[in-house]
Design an enzyme around this catalytic site. Structure first.
Site, PDB file in Angstrom:
ATOM      1  N   CYS A 120       0.835  -1.207   0.000  1.00  0.00           N
ATOM      2  CA  CYS A 120       0.000   0.000   0.000  1.00  0.00           C
ATOM      3  C   CYS A 120       0.867   1.254   0.000  1.00  0.00           C
ATOM      4  O   CYS A 120       0.374   2.359  -0.204  1.00  0.00           O
ATOM      5  CB  CYS A 120      -0.944   0.011   1.195  1.00  0.00           C
ATOM      6  SG  CYS A 120      -1.287  -1.612   1.860  1.00  0.00           S
TER       7      CYS A 120
ATOM      8  N   LYS B  90      -9.643   7.446   3.299  1.00  0.00           N
ATOM      9  CA  LYS B  90     -10.990   7.050   3.686  1.00  0.00           C
ATOM     10  C   LYS B  90     -12.046   7.566   2.705  1.00  0.00           C
ATOM     11  O   LYS B  90     -12.949   6.838   2.327  1.00  0.00           O
ATOM     12  CB  LYS B  90     -11.292   7.561   5.100  1.00  0.00           C
ATOM     13  CG  LYS B  90     -12.728   7.333   5.548  1.00  0.00           C
ATOM     14  CD  LYS B  90     -13.042   5.841   5.689  1.00  0.00           C
ATOM     15  CE  LYS B  90     -14.526   5.556   5.723  1.00  0.00           C
ATOM     16  NZ  LYS B  90     -15.134   5.520   4.405  1.00  0.00           N
TER      17      LYS B  90
ATOM     18  N   HIS C  14      -8.765   4.828  -1.944  1.00  0.00           N
ATOM     19  CA  HIS C  14      -7.480   4.169  -1.717  1.00  0.00           C
ATOM     20  C   HIS C  14      -7.187   3.144  -2.804  1.00  0.00           C
ATOM     21  O   HIS C  14      -7.207   1.940  -2.569  1.00  0.00           O
ATOM     22  CB  HIS C  14      -7.509   3.514  -0.319  1.00  0.00           C
ATOM     23  CG  HIS C  14      -6.207   2.902   0.096  1.00  0.00           C
ATOM     24  ND1 HIS C  14      -4.979   3.298  -0.392  1.00  0.00           N
ATOM     25  CD2 HIS C  14      -5.941   1.897   0.988  1.00  0.00           C
ATOM     26  CE1 HIS C  14      -4.026   2.565   0.176  1.00  0.00           C
ATOM     27  NE2 HIS C  14      -4.582   1.710   1.007  1.00  0.00           N
TER      28      HIS C  14
END
Lengths: 389, 132, 350
Positions: A87, A332, A336
């Site tokens: 990520c 959020k 993402h």
């Protein structure tokens, strides 16, 4: 080492792009960045692409060459290489691009980030994302990503007390900020009660504590600072760039109430930039889970250990506070798309420092920090941006 | 076919065999072939060590939105266990209700099915933990 | 001297009340309780199978024993629910215990007596000097077809016995086995549930073989019911072993200590062995045990044991008794039971 500037930025809208493939998303973001910089793809000397799992999500690996090709520059034969740090791929790709320019090896480098997550179902997506943890010793035993970070939050709360409600304020703030970001995945306000009453995912996290699965791409173009000064009126420097790693399995870390890679990467980046944390005008943090910004605020030295949540409560991080947190809407609410996320944070930072952030503009912003977390913190990239006056 | 990947870990997964650095005495689980404390000197100096399987809950969570492989067990309890020899390990807690688990709870290793490669594929066995 | 040197039992945590099963199938909720004298049965969790339960029971046996698993030279696992049709449970067990690689390990199948077939075979290996120690396990996650009479009793559990010639806690005095081709209960290859001959499973199958084996053994040994302190029989329900015992001349008091089926159901390959484990939990040195298994298809193994003074030494902390395992049960309803035991047709995995 040469100093490095960002001369162009662009991104796609984040969300569910049912009709667009990974290559279309990547090319779209790249072309926008080129347009923003006022150059063409023929001017690029190299491409660095941040991406976590194209192979698992779409069956397509080798996306460096693919993107160069579909940007129409296959016959320029420039290097195009994918960078992967789960990520944190986007932030790590920026670091690699920074080094390519700073070293003098290349002049004009496009750093892109892309992820196409909706080509697989949610169950498969959970397994793919769990590859960012220790596959054999965490994911194998049923550790989803939210579950791992939830165990971090649980231990934190065991040591420092309940911060359930303060954590819930972060997604609320992110959704509020995203209202003013046309590229955001969500345009919908939520309340603390909405977060606390959303379906449980992994205690203490509920659905609205967790960033969504998104498709999207982002790109920035790096060039030597001198080149930027010569060719552009407003110059944003990529002033500090650092990546740090840590134990990949959370169980091996001496402590779960800090992300050691945060401390190491930020220290190094600040030193490189000659900046201090109190100089910052805004932060774009990796709020994949509502707990992560709290521990990061502590790791950055913005709050004492165990007090990160009070910063949230005091309103310092809201848009009208002293240090706005993720005006973009964060992971959020902006979304993402894993490999794109870190690069998208850079896009936001540059827009903010140039004064081009529209309704979500942080007044007179000069200095910004972006943070990209890979896995549960086994890789953290910190990049610092500074506008030249 | 992912048989070899799991097969080679079986003694670690079936019965918690750790590695121990003969130089500094540190114990590692999951196993390591290099001791982070002793670096290259530890190469060839890591020996196997059978752990007791007893430990306490260091942290845990109740997983409601879990992986499909654990669908029948939802919600399931995932924990990091601090083993009595020192290392911490990630695993599920079974034979306990979610509201019975707490940080510090004594647990012991049990042998369970972890995953399987579909209905006709190989079954992966390994450790979970149960209240002690 | 050859005999049992240690033992361990495992009963999974979940239970279902036989009345709950009756409720689902529209039958008298007290039927199984009254006619079979079975109140509830043990249900394995979704992450358990005959192999995991065999490991747990064997680990308890090893803990009681305190020996080195590498000294076990032969392992038999008897089950009618081996997780693989081809690929031994015994090899997984050997690795999980740390008994591999220098060990002979194999799976056995003979309906409910595969465990005792392993027990006598392991003892024979030890007695012949071909093995130092042997491990015999009966373990089953028995399945009755939904709605079938078997569903009230088909249960999950395991019992493991370490045998050897040193540190014997129960000496083998004698053994007798009977086998005939009697198709009272069977499951064809590839089929999920067994079929059975209804009342045919009683007189010509269970009783005939149990009585023949028990009488054969007592004749060999020159003994009678009065010579034994305990009589343990395979227990598909509570009624059968009580009835078999009565016909052999054993008073109820000698049979009841070995009865576990009333609370946990028929654990198939573990059934008689679980009863033996429960008796060993309480037996005193010098007490003599008659134990007779029954496996459909059909056959019976009858054992004559005498408990030795070593029994006290293996009653260690941290290893649960059969009663403790029975008591820890947590009741689930039929829906959860159906989910745990794979009785719900699931969608394809992504």
């Amino acid at each position: 080492m040469r100093r490095v500037a960002v001369i162009g930025v662009g991104e796609t809208k984040y969300g569910e792009h049912w009709e667009k493939s990974i290559r279309e998303l990547a090319v779209e973001a790249g072309l926008r960045a080129l347009e923003d910089a006022g150059i063409s793809s023929e001017d690029l000397d190299a491409i660095v692409g941040g991406n976590m799992s194209a192979g698992s999500y779409t069956g397509q690996d080798h996306i460096g060459a693919l993107i160069a090709d579909f940007s129409g520059i296959a016959d320029r034969h420039i290097p195009a290489i994918r960078v992967e740090a789960a990520c944190g791929s986007g932030g790590a790709a920026i670091h690699v691009g920074f080094n390519l320019v700073a070293s003098g090896m290349y002049d004009i480098v496009l750093v892109g980030g892309v992820e196409k997550q909706t080509d697989v179902g949610v169950d498969m997506s959970k397994e793919i994302l769990a590859g960012a943890s220790d596959r054999e010793w965490e994911a194998f035993f049923g550790a989803t990503f939210p579950a791992l970070v939830a165990m971090m939050a649980k231990r934190y709360m065991y040591e420092y007390g309940d911060i359930r409600e303060q954590m819930a304020m972060i997604p609320v703030m992110m959704h509020e900020n995203a209202m003013n970001n046309p590229d955001a995945h969500f345009h919908r306000r939520i309340t603390v009660d909405d977060v606390l009453n959303s379906p449980p995912i992994a205690e203490p996290f509920h659905l609205l504590d967790v960033a969504p699965v998104s498709d999207g791409a982002a790109a920035i173009i790096l060039a030597p600072l001198d080149y930027a000064r010569k060719n552009y009126d407003t110059v944003v420097e990529l002033a500090g760039s650092a990546v740090a790693t840590d134990y990949i399995g959370m169980h091996d870390r001496p402590s779960l109430i800090t992300l050691a890679a945060n401390v190491h990467a930020s220290r190094k980046a600040f030193r490189m930039a000659g900046m201090e944390v109190r100089d910052l005008d805004l932060l774009e943090l990796h709020d994949a889970f509502s707990f992560l910004p709290i521990v990061t605020l502590e790791d950055l030295g913005l709050a004492e250990r165990g007090k990160g949540a009070s910063l949230v409560e005091e309103g310092i991080l809201s848009m009208d506070g002293d240090l706005p947190l993720s005006p973009s809407g964060g992971l959020k609410a902006k979304g993402h798309p894993v490999g794109a996320t870190g690069v998208g944070q850079a896009v936001e930072a540059v827009w903010q420092l140039r004064g081009q952030a529209g309704k979500r503009q942080v007044p007179d912003a000069e200095k910004a920090l972006i943070q990209s977390i890979g896995g549960t913190g086994a890789t953290i990239a910190i990049n610092l941006f500074r506008r030249e006056k | 076919m992912v048989v070899p990947r799991h097969w080679r870990e079986r003694e670690h997964r079936y019965r918690l065999v750790a590695t121990k650095c003969k130089i500094c005495g540190r114990i590692y689980f999951p196993p390591r072939s290099v001791c982070p404390n002793c670096g290259r000197k530890s190469i060839g100096n890591m020996e196997k060590l059978q752990l007791s399987g007893n430990g306490t809950v260091y942290t845990y969570t109740i997983v409601h939105s879990g992986m499909n492989a654990f669908k029948l067990q939802k919600p399931y309890i995932l924990a990091i266990i601090e083993l009595e020899e020192g290392p911490r390990v990630t695993g599920q807690i079974v034979d306990a209700e979610p509201n019975e688990v707490y940080i510090g709870m004594p647990v012991r290793m049990v042998f369970r099915r972890i995953r399987q490669e579909g209905a006709s594929g190989i079954i992966h066995y390994g450790y979970k933990f149960a209240p002690r | 001297m050859v005999g049992i040197v240690s033992y361990g039992a495992y009963i999974p945590r979940f239970r279902i009340d036989t009345g709950e099963i009756a409720r689902v199938w529209g039958e008298d909720p007290n039927r199984a309780k009254k006619s079979l004298l079975v109140e509830s049965k043990a249900v394995a969790g979704p992450d358990e199978d005959a192999c995991t339960m065999a490991v747990e029971a064997s680990r308890y046996a090893i803990r009681r024993w305190g020996g080195d698993p590498a000294d076990i030279d032969v392992i038999y696992v008897g089950s009618e629910s081996h997780p693989y049709a081809v690929k031994p449970t015994a090899s997984i067990l050997a690795d999980a215990l740390g008994a591999s690689p220098h060990v002979m390990a194999v799976d056995l199948e003979f309906a409910c007596k595969a465990g005792t077939a392993g027990l006598i075979s392991a003892m024979a290996m030890v007695k012949s000097g071909m093995a130092r120690f042997g491990l015999a396990v009966g373990s089953d996650t028995a399945q009755g077809a939904p709605g079938d009479a078997l569903e009230y009793t088909a249960a999950s559990g395991a019992a493991a016995f370490i045998v050897g010639s040193q540190g014997v806690i129960a000496r083998l005095n004698g053994f007798h086995s009977v086998t005939t081709d009697t198709p009272d209960f069977w499951r064809r290859a590839g089929r999920p549930y067994p079929r059975h001959g209804g009342r045919f499973t009683g007189q010509p199958a269970y009783f005939k073989h149990i009585l023949m084996a028990a009488r054969g053994l007592m004749e060999k040994m020159g003994t009678g019911p009065e010579d034994y302190d305990f009589a343990i029989f395979h227990q598909p329900n509570t009624k059968f072993p009580l009835s078999a015992g009565k016909r052999l001349g054993f008073p109820k008091e000698k049979i009841l200590p070995g009865i576990v089926v009333n609370k946990i159901g028929n654990t198939y390959a573990a059934s008689m062995l679980m009863g033996l484990a429960r008796v060993l939990d309480k037996a005193e040195p010098g007490q003599r045990i008659l134990a007779v298994s029954f496996g459909s298809g059909a056959g019976s193994d009858a054992f004559d044991f005498t408990v030795t003074e070593n029994i006290e030494a293996i009653r260690v902390d941290g290893v649960p008794t059969v009663d403790e395992l029975i008591e820890r049960g947590r009741f689930v309803d039929y829906a959860i039971y159906a989910k745990y035991r794979g009785k719900i047709l699931m969608g394809d995995e992504e």
